[in-house]
Design an enzyme around this catalytic site. Structure first.
Site, PDB file in Angstrom:
ATOM      1  N   ASP A 185      -3.607   7.661   6.514  1.00  0.00           N
ATOM      2  CA  ASP A 185      -3.713   6.613   5.490  1.00  0.00           C
ATOM      3  C   ASP A 185      -4.079   7.186   4.117  1.00  0.00           C
ATOM      4  O   ASP A 185      -5.070   6.794   3.511  1.00  0.00           O
ATOM      5  CB  ASP A 185      -4.764   5.562   5.891  1.00  0.00           C
ATOM      6  CG  ASP A 185      -4.584   5.041   7.302  1.00  0.00           C
ATOM      7  OD1 ASP A 185      -3.441   5.013   7.777  1.00  0.00           O
ATOM      8  OD2 ASP A 185      -5.599   4.658   7.921  1.00  0.00           O
ATOM      9  N   GLU A 226       1.604  -4.134   8.132  1.00  0.00           N
ATOM     10  CA  GLU A 226       0.313  -3.797   7.535  1.00  0.00           C
ATOM     11  C   GLU A 226       0.529  -2.857   6.352  1.00  0.00           C
ATOM     12  O   GLU A 226       1.655  -2.567   5.947  1.00  0.00           O
ATOM     13  CB  GLU A 226      -0.622  -3.161   8.563  1.00  0.00           C
ATOM     14  CG  GLU A 226      -0.101  -1.902   9.218  1.00  0.00           C
ATOM     15  CD  GLU A 226      -1.009  -1.428  10.349  1.00  0.00           C
ATOM     16  OE1 GLU A 226      -1.976  -2.126  10.699  1.00  0.00           O
ATOM     17  OE2 GLU A 226      -0.743  -0.345  10.899  1.00  0.00           O
TER      18      GLU A 226
END
Length: 448
Positions: free
Chosen positions: A170, A337
């Site tokens: 991420d 997401e």
């Protein structure tokens, strides 16, 4: 600073594209693209004259000095080579005089950039010139130069070359006002990395080396904090980060700020938004976007009812009101997401990740995009399907030994836009991926 003698070139010819990317009272940001029309260049020095009182204060992708009206920009080493027909781009901040005309007397390695072939005239070795002390610019974020291919490659490209400490999950990256890059990514107490050239990365500790006990009610006591979003505004780094546990909506997004971005320099500013076990959306995966009117918005969300958008107070970086907008969802699947919104031209582009993360080489993550003329939507894909109805145009997916690329961020740099993401190797390791972003004739992005 003493500039070393550059190697002689067999035939130098060049064109320079100069643009003022942004301007404010007393200063401006400039972008310069040097296009090599002659033989390959291995080491470059570009000079020009500022004749209206402008003074260079800082530069990126080059070392810039000024003596009187003469500005000298020298390659940064990693971008020293410019092949025939190739180009390189750098940027700078400068103070301006009462007027701010564009210079028209650029010279590459001593040869005037006229846009036509020429034979260089031997020049003497450059001498030392004073370095101007850098100052903090009120608008440090560079504007990307809109150059690059307009036709997508026939297949997905391999990630660009990166070295050093590239084990990430991420990732989010910001260009530092004084040059170089700062990355934040999922890790204990939010992990940090730095790079001087966007290629070689080094671990730089964590945001909260002493721990973040205020997050443990959402993490079950774990120190692992997820999916940060880093940006730079008003002389401060802003970091939005998530606290949760896998498969849970007992989640929260917090804000921290720092004047330097260094480990241990961060001040937690508290809770921005949270969800509970009974919520139908999930408060993780934040991303800040500042719209054309200067309003602050945060997109976020993971699975459940999809991606949400709330407005923030620019004075505090915290929530401005109670309105929650839905801007993307996958009815039935729910596997969406990691939103990231950027403005380019007349559109806001919403990037998201579809399908499954976090399963090593079996991950099925893929990068999707839609766009809207308004930051609040509606966002649609290339075929006109609303992102709230499962729409999304695929930009990158697994290929070869690249598994589950996703949780993307877009970095707007002086040489264009880049997609920053993680992917899984065959052995299951989560690694850093960076590719350039191009746009086709209809304005839809692709990676190359």
């Amino acid at each position: 600073m003493v500039v070393a003698q550059l190697p002689a070139q067999a035939a130098v010819a060049c064109r320079v594209d100069y643009a003022v990317a942004s301007q404010w009272s007393g200063g401006f940001t400039g972008n310069v693209t040097v296009r090599n029309l002659g033989d390959p260049v291995d080491g470059w020095r570009l000079t020009w004259n500022f004749t209206a009182g402008q003074r260079i204060s800082q530069a990126w992708n080059a070392t810039a000095t000024q003596s009187g009206t003469v500005v000298t920009a020298v390659d940064a080493g990693y971008n020293a080579a410019i092949p025939s027909g190739g180009s390189t781009t750098f940027g700078f901040n400068a103070s301006s005089g009462t007027v701010n005309p564009a210079p028209g007397d650029f010279a590459l390695n001593g040869v005037a950039c006229t846009g036509a072939p020429a034979t260089p005239t031997p020049t003497a070795s450059p001498t030392a010139s004073p370095t101007v002390s850098p100052t903090v610019s009120p608008t440090p974020t560079p504007t990307p130069t809109p150059t690059g291919p307009t036709t997508p490659p026939a297949s997905y490209p391999a990630p660009g070359r990166v070295t050093g400490d590239i084990g990430v999950h991420d990732p989010t990256v910001v260009r530092r006002p004084g040059g170089g890059y700062l990355m934040a990514h999922t890790g204990d107490n939010v992990a940090l990395k730095t790079s001087t050239d966007r290629v070689n990365w080094r671990n730089a500790g964590s945001v909260f080396p002493g721990g973040a006990p205020w997050t443990t009610p959402y993490t079950g006591g774990a120190r692992n904090l997820w999916a940060p979003d880093i940006s730079y505004h008003n002389g401060q780094y802003y970091l939005y980060y998530s606290a949760s546990s896998f498969g849970s909506t007992n989640s929260a997004i917090f804000l921290a700020t720092s004047p330097t971005g260094a480990s241990g320099s961060w001040t937690d500013r508290g809770l921005v938004i949270s969800t509970t076990a009974s919520s139908n959306y999930n408060a993780i995966d934040p991303n800040l976007i500042v719209d054309d009117q200067g309003r602050w918005w945060m997109s976020f969300g993971s699975f459940w009812s999809g991606i949400k958008l709330i407005e923030l107070d620019p004075a505090t970086g915290k929530r401005l009101n109670t309105t929650v907008r839905s801007i993307a969802a996958r009815p039935g699947s729910t596997a969406i997401e990691a939103p990231f919104i950027v403005k380019r031209g007349g559109y806001y582009y919403q990037w998201v990740s579809f399908d499954r993360c976090c399963n090593g080489a079996a991950s099925t993550y893929r990068v999707m995009v839609g766009r809207s003329t308004s930051v609040t939507g509606p966002y649609v894909d290339r075929n006109g399907v609303a992102m709230t109805s499962g729409g999304g145009t695929q930009v990158l997916a697994g290929h070869g030994s690249i598994h589950g690329p996703g949780h993307q961020a877009v970095l707007a740099d002086t040489d264009g836009e880049l997609l920053v993401y993680h992917y899984y190797a065959d052995n299951g390791a989560s690694l850093l991926g960076i590719n350039r972003i191009g746009y086709d004739s209809a304005g839809w992005p692709f990676v190359y």
